[in-house]
Write a protein that holds these residues in place. Structure first.
Motif, PDB file in Angstrom:
ATOM      1  N   SER A  79      46.214  64.221   0.408  1.00 41.49           N
ATOM      2  CA  SER A  79      45.454  63.828  -0.217  1.00 41.49           C
ATOM      3  C   SER A  79      44.200  65.020  -1.512  1.00 41.49           C
ATOM      4  CB  SER A  79      44.378  62.461  -0.098  1.00 41.49           C
ATOM      5  OG  SER A  79      45.724  61.791   0.437  1.00 41.49           O
ATOM      6  N   PHE A  80      43.813  64.739  -0.871  1.00 40.91           N
ATOM      7  CA  PHE A  80      43.020  66.147  -1.354  1.00 40.91           C
ATOM      8  C   PHE A  80      43.901  67.525  -1.962  1.00 40.91           C
ATOM      9  CE2 PHE A  80      39.726  65.014   2.423  1.00 40.91           C
ATOM     10  CZ  PHE A  80      39.465  64.282   1.832  1.00 40.91           C
ATOM     11  N   ALA A  81      44.842  67.816  -1.330  1.00 39.70           N
ATOM     12  CA  ALA A  81      45.560  68.692  -1.547  1.00 39.70           C
ATOM     13  C   ALA A  81      46.027  68.134  -2.824  1.00 39.70           C
ATOM     14  CB  ALA A  81      46.414  69.288  -0.717  1.00 39.70           C
ATOM     15  N   LEU A  82      46.650  67.119  -3.104  1.00 33.47           N
ATOM     16  CA  LEU A  82      47.550  66.928  -3.943  1.00 33.47           C
ATOM     17  C   LEU A  82      46.490  66.891  -5.436  1.00 33.47           C
ATOM     18  CD1 LEU A  82      50.179  65.564  -5.580  1.00 33.47           C
ATOM     19  CD2 LEU A  82      50.089  63.518  -4.860  1.00 33.47           C
ATOM     20  N   VAL A  83      45.250  65.814  -5.450  1.00 36.59           N
ATOM     21  CA  VAL A  83      44.224  65.849  -6.690  1.00 36.59           C
ATOM     22  C   VAL A  83      44.510  67.227  -6.977  1.00 36.59           C
ATOM     23  CG1 VAL A  83      42.181  65.502  -6.789  1.00 36.59           C
ATOM     24  CG2 VAL A  83      43.827  63.865  -5.382  1.00 36.59           C
ATOM     25  N   ASP A  84      44.199  68.533  -5.632  1.00 33.28           N
ATOM     26  CA  ASP A  84      43.551  69.486  -5.905  1.00 33.28           C
ATOM     27  C   ASP A  84      44.908  70.209  -7.043  1.00 33.28           C
ATOM     28  OD1 ASP A  84      41.390  69.251  -4.729  1.00 33.28           O
ATOM     29  OD2 ASP A  84      41.541  70.930  -3.655  1.00 33.28           O
ATOM     30  N   ALA A  85      46.017  69.573  -6.432  1.00 38.54           N
ATOM     31  CA  ALA A  85      47.037  70.238  -7.154  1.00 38.54           C
ATOM     32  C   ALA A  85      46.780  69.657  -8.451  1.00 38.54           C
ATOM     33  CB  ALA A  85      48.282  70.001  -6.773  1.00 38.54           C
ATOM     34  N   LEU A  86      46.760  68.594  -9.305  1.00 41.98           N
ATOM     35  CA  LEU A  86      46.854  68.014 -10.521  1.00 41.98           C
ATOM     36  C   LEU A  86      45.269  68.989 -11.601  1.00 41.98           C
ATOM     37  CD1 LEU A  86      46.574  64.055  -9.393  1.00 41.98           C
ATOM     38  CD2 LEU A  86      48.739  65.793 -10.386  1.00 41.98           C
ATOM     39  N   LEU A  87      43.764  69.346 -10.664  1.00 43.98           N
ATOM     40  CA  LEU A  87      42.967  69.934 -11.563  1.00 43.98           C
ATOM     41  C   LEU A  87      43.242  71.411 -11.174  1.00 43.98           C
ATOM     42  CD1 LEU A  87      39.938  68.917  -8.875  1.00 43.98           C
ATOM     43  CD2 LEU A  87      39.761  68.471 -11.375  1.00 43.98           C
ATOM     44  N   ALA A  88      44.389  71.471 -10.062  1.00 44.06           N
ATOM     45  CA  ALA A  88      44.753  73.279 -10.557  1.00 44.06           C
ATOM     46  C   ALA A  88      45.568  73.210 -11.939  1.00 44.06           C
ATOM     47  CB  ALA A  88      45.419  74.389  -9.936  1.00 44.06           C
ATOM     48  N   ASP A  89      46.119  72.073 -12.379  1.00 42.89           N
ATOM     49  CA  ASP A  89      47.184  71.848 -13.488  1.00 42.89           C
ATOM     50  C   ASP A  89      46.952  71.136 -14.306  1.00 42.89           C
ATOM     51  OD1 ASP A  89      49.331  72.869 -14.350  1.00 42.89           O
ATOM     52  OD2 ASP A  89      51.030  71.134 -13.526  1.00 42.89           O
ATOM     53  N   ARG A  90      45.598  70.740 -13.868  1.00 43.39           N
ATOM     54  CA  ARG A  90      44.363  69.569 -15.562  1.00 43.39           C
ATOM     55  C   ARG A  90      44.925  70.289 -16.793  1.00 43.39           C
ATOM     56  NH1 ARG A  90      39.999  69.227 -18.004  1.00 43.39           N
ATOM     57  NH2 ARG A  90      39.365  66.879 -18.104  1.00 43.39           N
ATOM     58  N   THR A  91      44.465  71.424 -17.077  1.00 44.44           N
ATOM     59  CA  THR A  91      44.325  71.968 -18.452  1.00 44.44           C
ATOM     60  C   THR A  91      46.228  71.953 -19.367  1.00 44.44           C
ATOM     61  OG1 THR A  91      43.329  73.446 -18.584  1.00 44.44           O
ATOM     62  CG2 THR A  91      45.149  73.781 -19.779  1.00 44.44           C
TER      63      THR A  91
END
Length: 295
Positions: free
Chosen positions: A66-78
């Motif tokens: 779950s954390f990794a998926l959210v971190d991926a969204l954060l990494a792609d936030r822009t």
């Protein structure tokens, strides 16, 4: 500006299957917003303030996947903000951790975004509602298997889809079982449910639709990417992460109108995975042991 961050707790669906429960998982919920000035500290420590929300013994709690998926969204936030999605969907919402995170990442102030989440577990739908309410965001929640009954309504409308599927290799008779087992039981190679989700995603995604999916090395992610490429999708590993029990890939898919079937057929699985791994950004955040295993 604020970013939505998560705190590291080492677990995952493989580990959850092994433990079943054995601890008070309510203390695993970790949702927080931090100022950009704290981002550098996060990259070093990857921690954030936490507060408790709802939980249930038969609902999968947020863990490393779950954390990794959210971190991926954060990494792609822009890119997500520039994407200006109008329909976001999670298949298999579980605790509501990911769909809530996505809504917070895109921002409460951003209007015109509709969120929808599905789960086959009625307890998960209840917990997701409480998680959303606790953080001041909203989504339409539907009790269904993957997206059954939504094929016509949502066809070609979903701009962002997030999926943390049941990916753990298990006996076939565990797939679709009631309660928490359904959150991890993936059948042979952990692909039984994933292979059902992919055509659904293809049907529901808009022309500009993006799919973010969690995969395990045992799922053969290169073959999944090649399968999607045959449907006309490009792919990129946003985050690769290893723990003691799992080696995870968070893969982003998007429609690539320049892809041809001949190009796909000529590309080997090994070469395709190599090209994917070469795309992993340097800021991909590893949490857990730094495994040397080749994925």
């Amino acid at each position: 500006m604020t970013f939505f961050l998560v705190a590291p707790i080492f677990c995952g669906k493989t580990r959850s299957k092994q433990l079943r429960t054995g601890f008070d998982s309510r203390y695993l919920y970790i949702i927080a917003e931090v100022d950009t000035a704290e981002m550098a500290s996060y990259k070093e420590n990857r921690t954030a303030q936490i507060r408790l929300v709802s939980s249930h013994d038969e609902v999968y709690e947020p863990c490393d996947d779950s954390f990794a998926l959210v971190d991926a969204l954060l990494a792609d936030r822009t890119n997500l903000l520039e994407h200006c999605p109008t329909m976001c969907m999670e298949i298999g919402c579980g605790s509501g951790y990911v769909i809530t995170s996505l809504a917070l990442i895109l921002g409460r102030e951003r209007g015109g975004v509709n969120y929808i989440a599905t789960d086959i577990n009625p307890n998960a739908v209840k917990v997701t509602r409480e998680t959303l309410d606790a953080h001041g965001v909203d989504a339409e929640l539907i009790l269904t298997d993957i997206a059954s009954g939504l094929e016509n309504r949502l066809a070609g409308l979903v701009d962002v889809m997030v999926v943390n599927p049941p990916y753990v290799p298990t006996p076939e008779d565990e797939v679709g079982a009631e309660g928490i087992i359904s959150s991890w039981a993936g059948g042979e190679n952990g692909r039984r449910v994933i292979d059902r989700i992919l055509p659904v995603a293809d049907h529901l995604l808009s022309e500009k639709g993006w799919l973010y999916m969690v995969t395990l090395t045992a799922n053969n992610p290169s073959e999944i990417c090649l399968q999607m490429k045959k449907k006309g999708y490009a792919s990129k590993i946003i985050i690769q992460r290893s723990t003691e029990e799992e080696s995870l890939h968070i893969i982003k898919f998007w429609r690539d109108f320049d892809t041809t079937v001949d190009e796909v057929t000529d590309q080997s699985l090994t070469g395709f995975l190599g090209s994917l791994l070469a795309q992993i950004p340097l800021f991909s955040l590893w949490r857990g042991s730094n495994s040397n295993d080749n994925c």
